[in-house]
Enzyme design. Structure first.
Site, PDB file in Angstrom:
ATOM      1  N   ASP A   1       0.827  -1.209   0.000  1.00  0.00           N
ATOM      2  CA  ASP A   1       0.000   0.000   0.000  1.00  0.00           C
ATOM      3  C   ASP A   1       0.861   1.260   0.000  1.00  0.00           C
ATOM      4  O   ASP A   1       2.029   1.235   0.388  1.00  0.00           O
ATOM      5  CB  ASP A   1      -0.970   0.018   1.198  1.00  0.00           C
ATOM      6  CG  ASP A   1      -0.255   0.017   2.540  1.00  0.00           C
ATOM      7  OD1 ASP A   1       0.742  -0.716   2.689  1.00  0.00           O
ATOM      8  OD2 ASP A   1      -0.672   0.764   3.445  1.00  0.00           O
TER       9      ASP A   1
ATOM     10  N   GLU B   1       0.120  -1.148   5.619  1.00  0.00           N
ATOM     11  CA  GLU B   1       1.240  -0.718   6.468  1.00  0.00           C
ATOM     12  C   GLU B   1       1.092   0.747   6.844  1.00  0.00           C
ATOM     13  O   GLU B   1       1.340   1.150   7.974  1.00  0.00           O
ATOM     14  CB  GLU B   1       2.573  -0.929   5.732  1.00  0.00           C
ATOM     15  CG  GLU B   1       3.807  -0.753   6.621  1.00  0.00           C
ATOM     16  CD  GLU B   1       4.344   0.668   6.700  1.00  0.00           C
ATOM     17  OE1 GLU B   1       5.210   0.916   7.540  1.00  0.00           O
ATOM     18  OE2 GLU B   1       3.895   1.552   5.942  1.00  0.00           O
TER      19      GLU B   1
END
Ligand SMILES: [Zn+2]
Length: 388
Positions: A90, A150
């Site tokens: 991400d 994350e």
């Protein structure tokens, strides 16, 4: 596919944390399978109902995963992996007017795009490294680990810890460190504190009890706790102690009402030598002290987050190897990473990758081409030295 083409492909897939990362995971799965790795998906549904995936690609899956008895703990049931290369799929949101965000653009030896630095550069380097290193000659298992979420609190990695898919001996956690090995980092903890009072007309203070005055007393004790913690130093960090911050403070409803409630946030970044709940224990003792002076003093403490600090010993073979191959001394990271999760899976973990964290998370994020290329060589050396 070349290194730059790989990074261009990864950047072209929009993987902002709020979206599903299914597209980028499907791409990584294909690349890893083509390289001869066995892949496993670990799906979950996030808070907003969006499906997310962690992906683990391994050179071989130990038979013990199948043969373990029902009495074995999940940790014992999972296979040992010598080296895990970890990258989050991400990225943080981007300004829609930034035309290069999804179109990797090269200028003056730099590659621009959202995630070009944090942390798709590391992923591109890891893919290129495994494709050129010759996996067949590896004697010990290697894993590529791709996580979700994350940037919103290492949520994917935390899920992975619960699933215990493998036991890594060493883990390189890909984050922009300008290719400096970072074997230690501060933790991150957050508490939300609500202090209660009793509302009343401010002209009649005897019938009320101000939550704001009570919170002020508690906050001044927290400031003293912060001052005392400054004496416990750990070299290598800036600042070298656990720092505290009260970022939000909201109390009362009107100027002529005695405040019935006061809310504030308390965050702290613990050094590795301290337990992450050290501050919380001291705050609770402060509350007890206040209750001795004011028996009606009441507050709620919601421990909202406690991400552990981490420290891998300087004599760890992984630290030594990365210092030698990068030619740089170890440092410490000030930002949150997935290293603590890899450590709780059993790894000696080091944060390491191309690009500078100071240019990440902003329009115009980039990775220098030479660092990206160096990273491939360093990862190839790490794979060869640890896995053969
Ligand atoms: Zn990152």
């Amino acid at each position: 596919m070349t290194l730059k083409q790989t990074l261009a492909k990864l950047v072209s897939i929009d993987s902002v944390s709020s979206r599903s990362n299914s597209e980028i995971v499907a791409y990584l799965e294909k690349r890893c399978e083509a390289a001869g790795l066995k892949v496993r998906r670990f799906p979950y549904i996030d808070e907003s109902g969006v499906e997310k995936f962690n992906l683990v690609a391994q050179t071989s899956v130990c038979d013990s995963t199948v043969q373990t008895s029902i009495n074995d703990s999940p940790a014992e049931a999972s296979a040992t992996v010598e080296l895990a290369l970890v990258g989050h799929t991400d990225v943080v949101p981007y300004d829609p007017s930034w035309s290069e965000a999804l179109h990797l653009t090269e200028r003056d030896g730099k590659l621009y795009g959202r995630g070009a630095c944090d942390t798709k550069a590391f992923i591109a380097a890891a893919l290129t490294a495994i494709e050129s290193v010759g996996l067949k000659k590896l004697k010990r298992p290697l894993a590529l680990v791709f996580t979700a979420d994350e940037e919103v609190g290492c949520l994917g990695a935390k899920r992975l810890v619960a699933a215990r898919p493998f036991r890594p001996r060493y883990a390189i956690v890909g984050e922009p460190t300008s290719l400096q090995p970072m074997p230690a980092g501060k933790g991150y903890s957050l508490a939300e504190i609500t202090v209660h009072g009793r509302e009343a007309h401010s002209a009649y203070p005897a019938i009320g009890e101000s939550a704001n005055f009570r919170a002020a007393r508690l906050i001044s004790m927290i400031e003293r706790i912060a001052d005392k913690l400054k004496r416990e130093e750990q070299a290598g960090f800036d600042p070298p102690y656990t720092s505290l911050n009260i970022g939000i403070l909201k109390g009362g409803t009107a100027k002529n009402i005695i405040a019935g409630e006061c809310y504030f946030t308390l965050e702290w970044r613990p050094i590795p030598n301290q337990k992450s709940d050290r501050v919380l224990e001291r705050v609770k003792s402060a509350v007890e002290e206040l209750q001795k002076q004011d028996p009606e003093f009441s507050c709620e403490i919601n421990a909202a987050r406690a991400d552990e600090s981490f420290e891998t010993p300087a004599d760890s073979p992984l630290v030594q190897l990365l210092e030698k191959t990068s030619g740089r001394q170890s440092g410490t990271v000030a930002f949150g990473t997935e290293a603590p999760q890899m450590i709780s899976l059993g790894a000696e973990a080091v944060v390491f990758g191309p690009g500078d964290i100071r240019v990440a998370h902003r329009t115009g994020e980039f990775v220098p081409v030479d660092q990206l290329e160096n990273c491939v060589e360093i990862l190839k050396t790490a794979i060869t030295q640890l896995c053969t």
